[in-house]
Design a protein around this motif. Structure first.
Motif, PDB file in Angstrom:
ATOM      1  N   ARG A  22       2.528 -26.637 -47.844  1.00  0.00           N
ATOM      2  CA  ARG A  22       3.705 -26.877 -48.767  1.00  0.00           C
ATOM      3  C   ARG A  22       3.261 -26.621 -50.199  1.00  0.00           C
ATOM      4  O   ARG A  22       4.105 -26.066 -51.024  1.00  0.00           O
ATOM      5  N   GLU A  23       2.266 -26.889 -50.886  1.00  0.00           N
ATOM      6  CA  GLU A  23       1.997 -26.421 -52.026  1.00  0.00           C
ATOM      7  C   GLU A  23       1.982 -24.979 -52.394  1.00  0.00           C
ATOM      8  O   GLU A  23       2.596 -24.672 -53.489  1.00  0.00           O
ATOM      9  N   ARG A  24       1.777 -24.186 -51.272  1.00  0.00           N
ATOM     10  CA  ARG A  24       2.061 -22.532 -51.568  1.00  0.00           C
ATOM     11  C   ARG A  24       3.348 -22.239 -51.654  1.00  0.00           C
ATOM     12  O   ARG A  24       3.869 -21.518 -52.448  1.00  0.00           O
ATOM     13  N   VAL A  25       4.228 -22.975 -50.729  1.00  0.00           N
ATOM     14  CA  VAL A  25       5.755 -22.818 -50.687  1.00  0.00           C
ATOM     15  C   VAL A  25       6.240 -23.146 -52.197  1.00  0.00           C
ATOM     16  O   VAL A  25       7.161 -22.524 -52.770  1.00  0.00           O
ATOM     17  N   TRP A  26       5.869 -24.497 -52.450  1.00  0.00           N
ATOM     18  CA  TRP A  26       6.624 -24.764 -53.862  1.00  0.00           C
ATOM     19  C   TRP A  26       6.050 -24.201 -54.928  1.00  0.00           C
ATOM     20  O   TRP A  26       6.898 -24.138 -55.948  1.00  0.00           O
ATOM     21  N   HIS A  27       5.180 -23.397 -54.856  1.00  0.00           N
ATOM     22  CA  HIS A  27       4.778 -22.323 -56.123  1.00  0.00           C
ATOM     23  C   HIS A  27       5.228 -20.995 -55.691  1.00  0.00           C
ATOM     24  O   HIS A  27       4.708 -20.024 -56.399  1.00  0.00           O
ATOM     25  N   GLY A  28       6.123 -20.884 -54.882  1.00  0.00           N
ATOM     26  CA  GLY A  28       6.742 -19.638 -54.830  1.00  0.00           C
ATOM     27  C   GLY A  28       6.108 -18.599 -53.905  1.00  0.00           C
ATOM     28  O   GLY A  28       6.480 -17.341 -53.611  1.00  0.00           O
ATOM     29  N   ALA A  29       5.292 -19.284 -53.001  1.00  0.00           N
ATOM     30  CA  ALA A  29       4.685 -18.181 -51.988  1.00  0.00           C
ATOM     31  C   ALA A  29       5.296 -18.341 -50.379  1.00  0.00           C
ATOM     32  O   ALA A  29       5.994 -19.403 -50.241  1.00  0.00           O
ATOM     33  N   SER A  30       5.508 -17.265 -49.611  1.00  0.00           N
ATOM     34  CA  SER A  30       6.089 -17.224 -48.508  1.00  0.00           C
ATOM     35  C   SER A  30       4.889 -17.542 -47.319  1.00  0.00           C
ATOM     36  O   SER A  30       3.991 -16.223 -47.317  1.00  0.00           O
ATOM     37  N   VAL A  31       4.532 -18.217 -46.629  1.00  0.00           N
ATOM     38  CA  VAL A  31       3.664 -18.477 -45.797  1.00  0.00           C
ATOM     39  C   VAL A  31       3.993 -17.751 -44.386  1.00  0.00           C
ATOM     40  O   VAL A  31       5.027 -17.995 -43.896  1.00  0.00           O
ATOM     41  N   ARG A  32       2.971 -17.073 -43.964  1.00  0.00           N
ATOM     42  CA  ARG A  32       3.291 -16.480 -42.496  1.00  0.00           C
ATOM     43  C   ARG A  32       2.284 -16.803 -41.511  1.00  0.00           C
ATOM     44  O   ARG A  32       1.195 -16.782 -41.831  1.00  0.00           O
ATOM     45  N   VAL A  33       2.959 -17.204 -40.155  1.00  0.00           N
ATOM     46  CA  VAL A  33       1.987 -17.373 -39.155  1.00  0.00           C
ATOM     47  C   VAL A  33       2.287 -16.680 -38.023  1.00  0.00           C
ATOM     48  O   VAL A  33       3.459 -16.633 -37.697  1.00  0.00           O
ATOM     49  N   GLU A  34       1.427 -16.141 -37.311  1.00  0.00           N
ATOM     50  CA  GLU A  34       1.796 -14.854 -36.307  1.00  0.00           C
ATOM     51  C   GLU A  34       0.787 -15.264 -35.109  1.00  0.00           C
ATOM     52  O   GLU A  34      -0.236 -15.700 -35.366  1.00  0.00           O
ATOM     53  N   ARG A  35       1.251 -15.397 -33.935  1.00  0.00           N
ATOM     54  CA  ARG A  35       0.343 -15.692 -32.712  1.00  0.00           C
ATOM     55  C   ARG A  35       1.147 -14.732 -31.544  1.00  0.00           C
ATOM     56  O   ARG A  35       2.134 -14.979 -31.266  1.00  0.00           O
ATOM     57  N   PRO A  36       0.224 -13.798 -31.031  1.00  0.00           N
ATOM     58  CA  PRO A  36       0.474 -13.142 -29.963  1.00  0.00           C
ATOM     59  C   PRO A  36       0.145 -13.946 -28.530  1.00  0.00           C
ATOM     60  O   PRO A  36      -1.090 -14.625 -28.732  1.00  0.00           O
TER      61      PRO A  36
END
Length: 316
Positions: free
Chosen positions: A75-89
């Motif tokens: 949440r803190e990363r997103v509020w500071h303008g970052a886009s979080v990416r989670v990938e799982r094959p």
């Protein structure tokens, strides 16, 4: 993969204008939102997309979700303008979750995220971060570390099974709020509890670098914590050859702002180039130039030196 909307819009939060607007995680992955308010650089919006009535697990899928239970660091990363990416094959395809930076949904105080599934890209998720897996293969881990690795491996496999179960339930009832929440939470939980920077020792990381694995560490600049401190420089587990490379190239990572003055060239003892350094330096405002303060600290690191030659002033 499927793109939901194809507007040529920068990957930023929705603009400040009232009314229907566009929110994107990439230039070609956008959705319509209703702007409600803004505070502290974070936009609060309502999602205008409706849930799809039917999902075929054999076809590519893309949909917008509210992620209500995102971990606090995310949440803190997103509020500071970052886009979080989670990938799982997985055996059912590759799942990808991406958040819109600086945007929250009014309903549920959730992050706005797009979740995609590509059934043609199947695979097996890594149970461990690459550096830790390689350290295990080379017999570098202690007994205590081995026990933690075993627990993490079991947890990662359980996360995969939970994600596949959530995906199956969602394809049966894609309009169910509970099924949507369970799916995004299952994918968002795909984070290893083992971080190579804190899990491995400096000696283990040095051994891995000598084996050819790139472990760069982190260099961060922070605002001064009190008056008189221009900024705080944090160097965390950075190999000496990387410190010298960044300094000699005149990159901004070590001095902020750059000063148009010559600086000494840093040399690294060949036998120690894979060793790492960690330190925190408060760069002061005062008579001594900022660059000079950083130079003194760097030359105090064993393995770093200078031959007296000076590099030209860096470009700004």
């Amino acid at each position: 993969m499927v793109a939901l909307c194809l507007w040529r819009q920068p990957a930023t939060a929705a603009p400040l204008d009232a009314g229907v607007q566009v929110a994107c995680v990439a230039e070609d992955v956008c959705t319509l939102v209703q702007h409600l308010s803004s505070s502290g650089g974070v936009e609060t919006v309502a999602l205008l997309e409706h849930a799809v009535p039917r999902v075929d697990a054999r076809q590519p899928f893309a949909g917008w979700f509210g992620w209500s239970h995102a971990p606090t660091p995310v949440r803190e990363r997103v509020w500071h303008g970052a886009s979080v990416r989670v990938e799982r094959p997985t055996e059912a395809g590759t799942f990808l979750l991406r958040t819109v930076p600086g945007v929250r949904l009014a309903e549920g105080d959730a992050l706005l995220a797009v979740l995609t599934v590509d059934p043609l890209r199947t695979g097996t998720p890594a149970d461990l971060p690459e550096a830790i897996a390689l350290a295990q293969q080379r017999g570098l881990l202690s007994q205590e570390q081995q026990a933690r690795v075993a627990r993490e491996t079991q947890a990662q496999r359980a996360r995969t099974q939970a994600l596949l179960a959530a995906w199956t339930a969602f394809t049966r009832t894609p309009g169910s709020d509970a099924a949507r929440a369970t799916l995004v939470d299952a994918l968002g939980a795909d984070t290893s509890t083992l971080d190579p920077d804190s899990f491995l020792t400096a000696e283990q990381r040095t051994a891995l670098r000598r084996a050819g694995l790139a472990l760069d560490g982190r260099i961060r600049l922070e605002d001064g914590p009190r008056p008189g401190i221009a900024y705080r420089l944090r160097v965390e587990a950075v190999p000496l050859e990387e410190v010298a490379r960044q300094w000699n190239a005149g990159l901004r990572a070590l001095v902020n702002p750059l000063e148009r003055v010559p600086r000494p060239q840093l040399l690294v003892a060949s036998a120690r180039r894979h060793e790492e350094v960690s330190f925190t330096l408060d760069v002061l405002d005062g008579e001594e130039a900022r660059m000079s303060q950083v130079v003194r600290r760097l030359l105090a690191v064993p393995g770093l030196s200078t031959d007296g030659k000076e590099l030209p002033p860096p470009g700004l």
